[in-house]
Design a protein around this motif. Structure first.
Motif, mmCIF file in Angstrom:
data_model
loop_
_atom_site.group_PDB
_atom_site.id
_atom_site.type_symbol
_atom_site.label_atom_id
_atom_site.label_comp_id
_atom_site.label_asym_id
_atom_site.label_seq_id
_atom_site.Cartn_x
_atom_site.Cartn_y
_atom_site.Cartn_z
ATOM 1 N N LYS A 1 0.867 -1.178 0.000
ATOM 2 C CA LYS A 1 0.000 0.000 0.000
ATOM 3 C C LYS A 1 0.898 1.220 0.000
ATOM 4 O O LYS A 1 2.103 1.122 0.233
ATOM 5 C CB LYS A 1 -0.968 -0.020 1.186
ATOM 6 N N TRP A 2 0.277 2.365 -0.286
ATOM 7 C CA TRP A 2 1.015 3.617 -0.417
ATOM 8 C C TRP A 2 0.352 4.690 0.448
ATOM 9 O O TRP A 2 -0.343 5.557 -0.047
ATOM 10 C CB TRP A 2 1.054 4.043 -1.887
ATOM 11 N N PRO A 3 0.572 4.658 1.770
ATOM 12 C CA PRO A 3 -0.078 5.643 2.639
ATOM 13 C C PRO A 3 0.480 7.049 2.433
ATOM 14 O O PRO A 3 1.648 7.225 2.102
ATOM 15 C CB PRO A 3 0.237 5.144 4.047
ATOM 16 N N THR A 4 -0.366 8.034 2.644
ATOM 17 C CA THR A 4 0.076 9.425 2.594
ATOM 18 C C THR A 4 0.844 9.736 3.876
ATOM 19 O O THR A 4 0.375 9.454 4.982
ATOM 20 C CB THR A 4 -1.138 10.362 2.454
ATOM 21 N N LEU A 5 2.017 10.295 3.714
ATOM 22 C CA LEU A 5 2.874 10.670 4.846
ATOM 23 C C LEU A 5 2.708 12.156 5.139
ATOM 24 O O LEU A 5 2.273 12.916 4.269
ATOM 25 C CB LEU A 5 4.329 10.356 4.512
ATOM 26 N N PRO A 6 3.071 12.579 6.352
ATOM 27 C CA PRO A 6 2.888 13.997 6.695
ATOM 28 C C PRO A 6 3.786 14.951 5.920
ATOM 29 O O PRO A 6 3.548 16.152 5.911
ATOM 30 C CB PRO A 6 3.188 14.047 8.196
ATOM 31 N N GLY A 7 4.838 14.435 5.284
ATOM 32 C CA GLY A 7 5.718 15.316 4.501
ATOM 33 C C GLY A 7 6.743 16.043 5.341
ATOM 34 O O GLY A 7 7.293 17.061 4.918
ATOM 35 N N THR A 8 7.028 15.515 6.515
ATOM 36 C CA THR A 8 8.025 16.115 7.402
ATOM 37 C C THR A 8 9.101 15.077 7.719
ATOM 38 O O THR A 8 8.912 13.879 7.509
ATOM 39 C CB THR A 8 7.372 16.597 8.714
ATOM 40 N N GLY A 9 10.216 15.565 8.230
ATOM 41 C CA GLY A 9 11.301 14.672 8.606
ATOM 42 C C GLY A 9 12.477 15.463 9.110
ATOM 43 O O GLY A 9 12.347 16.645 9.447
ATOM 44 N N GLU A 10 13.633 14.789 9.165
ATOM 45 C CA GLU A 10 14.839 15.486 9.596
ATOM 46 C C GLU A 10 16.023 15.065 8.738
ATOM 47 O O GLU A 10 16.063 13.961 8.197
ATOM 48 C CB GLU A 10 15.120 15.272 11.070
ATOM 49 N N VAL A 11 16.956 15.979 8.616
ATOM 50 C CA VAL A 11 18.141 15.740 7.801
ATOM 51 C C VAL A 11 18.980 14.646 8.460
ATOM 52 O O VAL A 11 19.384 14.766 9.614
ATOM 53 C CB VAL A 11 18.966 17.037 7.622
ATOM 54 N N PHE A 12 19.226 13.586 7.703
ATOM 55 C CA PHE A 12 20.064 12.473 8.148
ATOM 56 C C PHE A 12 21.506 12.675 7.673
ATOM 57 O O PHE A 12 22.454 12.347 8.361
ATOM 58 C CB PHE A 12 19.496 11.159 7.599
ATOM 59 N N SER A 13 21.638 13.218 6.459
ATOM 60 C CA SER A 13 22.947 13.465 5.862
ATOM 61 C C SER A 13 22.788 14.551 4.794
ATOM 62 O O SER A 13 21.688 14.769 4.296
ATOM 63 C CB SER A 13 23.480 12.174 5.242
ATOM 64 N N TYR A 14 23.894 15.194 4.424
ATOM 65 C CA TYR A 14 23.826 16.227 3.391
ATOM 66 C C TYR A 14 25.209 16.491 2.812
ATOM 67 O O TYR A 14 26.222 16.068 3.363
ATOM 68 C CB TYR A 14 23.230 17.531 3.939
ATOM 69 N N ALA A 15 25.205 17.196 1.700
ATOM 70 C CA ALA A 15 26.441 17.682 1.083
ATOM 71 C C ALA A 15 26.159 19.087 0.562
ATOM 72 O O ALA A 15 25.029 19.397 0.183
ATOM 73 C CB ALA A 15 26.874 16.779 -0.061
ATOM 74 N N ILE A 16 27.159 19.922 0.540
ATOM 75 C CA ILE A 16 27.015 21.248 -0.053
ATOM 76 C C ILE A 16 27.739 21.218 -1.400
ATOM 77 O O ILE A 16 28.924 20.904 -1.467
ATOM 78 C CB ILE A 16 27.599 22.352 0.847
#
Length: 146
Positions: free
Chosen positions: A66-81
Motif C-alpha cells: 500500500k502507499w499511505p500518505t505521509l505527513p511530509g516532514t522529517g529530519e536531515v540524516f545526511s547532506y552535502a554542499i
C-alpha cells in the motif's frame, strides 16, 4: 585558524534539467507526487516500509503493498554542499539531503534543501516537503528547512 566559507541560500536544481523514468514498482510514488502527496511503499501484510519500493517485502516476502500518505516532514540524516550545477558547470549552490521521513518506519528520501543558507544546514534539522515541477509533467519532492 579555521576558515568559514559563505555559500549563501540553498536552491534546488532547475526542474527543466531533471528527468525521471518509472517502473511498475515506482510509479505509485511518482503519481502521488503529481498530486503533491508524499508517500512510501509499505507492506500491506506486516507494515514494513521500504524505499526504494521493491516487488517483495524484505521482512515477510509478501507482494501486497500500500502507499499511505505521509505527513511530509522529517529530519536531515545526511547532506552535502555542492557549488556547481552538474548539468552546466555554472556556479550554483545546492544542498542534496537525505531525509529520514516522519511516520515511515525509518525510510529515507533524497532531495534538495531550500529555506536556509547552505552553511546553516545541520544533521537533525527539521524539514518539510516542497514540490518542484520537472520535465514531462512530473513533480519532484524536495525539502524546505522549518
Amino acid at each position: 585558524m579555521s576558515t568559514s566559507i559563505a555559500y549563501g541560500p540553498a536552491r534546488v536544481l532547475p526542474g527543466a534539467q531533471i528527468h525521471i523514468s518509472t517502473t511498475p514498482d515506482t510509479e505509485p510514488f511518482w503519481e502521488a507526487a503529481k498530486e503533491r502527496r508524499l508517500t512510501a511503499c509499505q507492506c500491506a501484510v506486516c507494515g514494513q516500509f521500504r524505499m526504494p519500493p521493491t516487488p517483495y517485502c524484505p521482512n515477510c516476502s509478501s507482494k501486497e503493498r500500500k502507499w499511505p500518505t505521509l505527513p511530509g516532514t522529517g529530519e536531515v540524516f545526511s547532506y552535502a554542499i555542492c557549488n556547481k550545477n552538474p548539468a552546466t558547470g555554472e556556479d550554483y549552490v545546492y544542498v542534496p539531503v537525505v531525509v529520514q521521513l516522519d511516520e515511515a518506519g525509518g525510510v529515507r528520501l533524497v532531495g534538495n534543501l531550500t529555506g536556509c543558507n547552505a552553511e546553516d544546514v545541520k544533521i537533525g534539522m527539521k524539514v518539510t516537503v516542497e514540490w518542484t515541477d520537472i520535465c514531462d509533467g512530473w513533480v519532484l519532492p524536495n525539502f524546505r528547512a522549518v
